[in-house]
Write an enzyme that holds these catalytic residues in place. Sequence first.
Site, PDB file in Angstrom:
ATOM      1  N   CYS A   1      90.002  15.337  44.381  1.00  4.87           N
ATOM      2  CA  CYS A   1      89.036  15.206  43.287  1.00  4.87           C
ATOM      3  C   CYS A   1      87.850  14.333  43.680  1.00  4.87           C
ATOM      4  O   CYS A   1      87.833  13.701  44.721  1.00  4.87           O
ATOM      5  CB  CYS A   1      89.731  14.624  42.058  1.00  4.87           C
ATOM      6  SG  CYS A   1      90.205  12.890  42.290  1.00  4.87           S
TER       7      CYS A   1
ATOM      8  N   ARG B   1      95.576   6.814  52.695  1.00  4.15           N
ATOM      9  CA  ARG B   1      94.760   7.486  53.720  1.00  4.15           C
ATOM     10  C   ARG B   1      94.875   6.808  55.081  1.00  4.15           C
ATOM     11  O   ARG B   1      94.405   7.297  56.070  1.00  4.15           O
ATOM     12  CB  ARG B   1      93.316   7.501  53.245  1.00  4.15           C
ATOM     13  CG  ARG B   1      92.339   8.246  54.111  1.00  4.15           C
ATOM     14  CD  ARG B   1      91.127   8.551  53.268  1.00  4.15           C
ATOM     15  NE  ARG B   1      89.954   8.978  53.978  1.00  4.15           N
ATOM     16  CZ  ARG B   1      88.886   8.206  54.168  1.00  4.15           C
ATOM     17  NH1 ARG B   1      88.877   6.967  53.747  1.00  4.15           N
ATOM     18  NH2 ARG B   1      87.830   8.690  54.778  1.00  4.15           N
TER      19      ARG B   1
HETATM   20 FE1  CFM Z   1      85.023  13.570  56.565  1.00  5.04          FE
HETATM   21 FE2  CFM Z   1      86.403  13.682  54.473  1.00  5.04          FE
HETATM   22 FE3  CFM Z   1      87.151  12.231  56.645  1.00  5.04          FE
HETATM   23 FE4  CFM Z   1      87.062  14.867  56.791  1.00  5.04          FE
HETATM   24 FE5  CFM Z   1      89.564  14.803  55.925  1.00  5.04          FE
HETATM   25 FE6  CFM Z   1      88.964  13.622  53.636  1.00  5.04          FE
HETATM   26 FE7  CFM Z   1      89.740  12.173  55.786  1.00  5.04          FE
HETATM   27 MO1  CFM Z   1      91.431  13.668  54.487  1.00  5.04          MO
HETATM   28  S1  CFM Z   1      85.532  15.363  55.443  1.00  5.04           S
HETATM   29  S2  CFM Z   1      86.461  13.472  58.196  1.00  5.04           S
HETATM   30  S3  CFM Z   1      88.560  16.242  57.336  1.00  5.04           S
HETATM   31  S4  CFM Z   1      85.580  11.945  55.235  1.00  5.04           S
HETATM   32  S5  CFM Z   1      90.025  15.409  53.945  1.00  5.04           S
HETATM   33  S6  CFM Z   1      87.191  13.631  52.406  1.00  5.04           S
HETATM   34  S7  CFM Z   1      90.210  11.906  53.732  1.00  5.04           S
HETATM   35  S8  CFM Z   1      91.023  13.510  56.727  1.00  5.04           S
HETATM   36  S9  CFM Z   1      88.667  10.739  57.020  1.00  5.04           S
END
Ligand code: CFM
Length: 540
Positions: A59, A93
Amino acid sequence: MEQTVDSKLMTDLTNKYPSKVARKRGKQVVVNNVGDQGLVPPIQANVRTIPGIITMRGCSYAGCKGVVLGPTRDILQITHGPIGCGFYSWLTRRNQTRPPTPESPNYMPYAMSTDLQEENIIFGGEKKLKKAVEEAITLFHPRAIGIFSTCPVGLIGDDVHAVAREMEEKYPDVNIFAFSCEGYKGVSQSAGHHIANNKVFTEVVGTGDMKKDGKLRVNLLGEYNIGGDAFEIERIFEACGVTLHATFSGNSSYEEFASCHNADLNVVMCHRSINYMAEMMDKKYGIPWFKVNFIGANATSKSMRKIVQYFGDQEAAAKTEAFIEAETAEVKKVLDAIRPRTEGKTAMLFVGGSRAHHYQELFHELGMKTVAAGYEFAHRDDYEGRKVLPTVKVDADSRNIEELTVSPDPARYSPRKSAEEIMTLNDKDFRMGDYEGMMPEMEQGTLVIDDLNHHEMDVLLRRCKPDVFCAGIKEKYVVQKYGIPLKQLHSYDYSGPYAGYRGAVNFYREIDRMVNSKVWSLVAPPWREEPQLRGAYVAG
Ligand code: CFM
């Protein structure tokens, strides 16, 4: 597995849907075909998930509070909402931080929330929020407080911005700002990224005057220190003589954000989550940006070379070359031993908005083929490249998110490179202010799927049986019950780092273990024996 995507697979992915749904999903499932100048077929992205479909998405609150601001250690963050939102965004995370001294403020181990109750939903939650801010100031004396709205806050109409203003008047030493990042604000967490970028840009960036020492001052945008990635990148920057001024936002501090306009280059790692900040800083301060990738040993070397070449500094260039030589020799030793065991195996990657692209580098180094990939919430430019931006349709959901009008700062705008210098850099393939997207780098005939859902994942697993599937915790155990290992590319499965040279070695070793373990062939999924679960409902 069959390498080419046959038309039967394409039909199988969507033939269980009602025809309207199948038509819509059909636009988000594309067979890759790279033509002249990296032109690829259009894919539909950043649109609402069809109700009833089990999506992998998150979200807007998650994108704002969890993703962009979450990894900052000393902006005290208060979730205004029911306790679940704060609890589930509390370090799951795996973003890490390292305060400079043990006494330095670090609020990341805390989950601070107003813990809204039914009574507050009926009578309003502003009073409770004010109390929470006062309590936080008394306990922690922070320099900055961020307030994050969850769904019910928007539904009952609490004015979080008025509360922030009122509290800032009462406590002028604390910078207090609020984010209207209610979970429902957009079609995914992507909306939350944009909301976070806007507020940090208007409320924090440019308010400080710290300037780090060094000739080559760089901000790293879109790196969030998952599993310690940023620590490895910091090691590399330092060894190459490059000063990391501010990271948005892995291992970062408020002061670094506030003074990031004092750097001379922005490099963008995750284009999806932070391209807004890069664009706005270029317009306001004249700091240009280009795309980098620190996932993969080769990609890391390429990115570091680009950074030192941008500055044209001979000393740093020599240091960088020597460092790259030493590091790649170490990486090669490990890779030479592992690659014969991973060569020719297949991977599928369905993650967020940038990793599905970046991690293909590491699989390529292992000699593995990415046969299918997709993002959960990226936009067309992340798939097809920024060249398609003028043709991206702006729908009502995107229009909901404010687009700031930014103009040059009267006092501080100073273009770090002239238009001619930018052209010269582009002649050397720097692609300033550009991102070529994931699809042009994928092989012909591979499958690209946006916002993959549970049913389509099922079809892919049964039909293609990849050697490894990369996604997140929501997918992990279903995939493993199929006898296919799943690598979590969000949280790294309690491991990491995977960035840079040391990270690449960690990744090679783990993938080797996963794709060569015999254990997967012994897994018997429960649905092989009993395809339908039966249960009885006893009333009373
Ligand atoms: Fe960019 Fe993200 Fe991230 Fe990502 Fe991700 Fe994410 Fe992440 Mo999960 S686009 S690189 S591929 S910031 S979904 S919202 S939290 S891994 S560090």
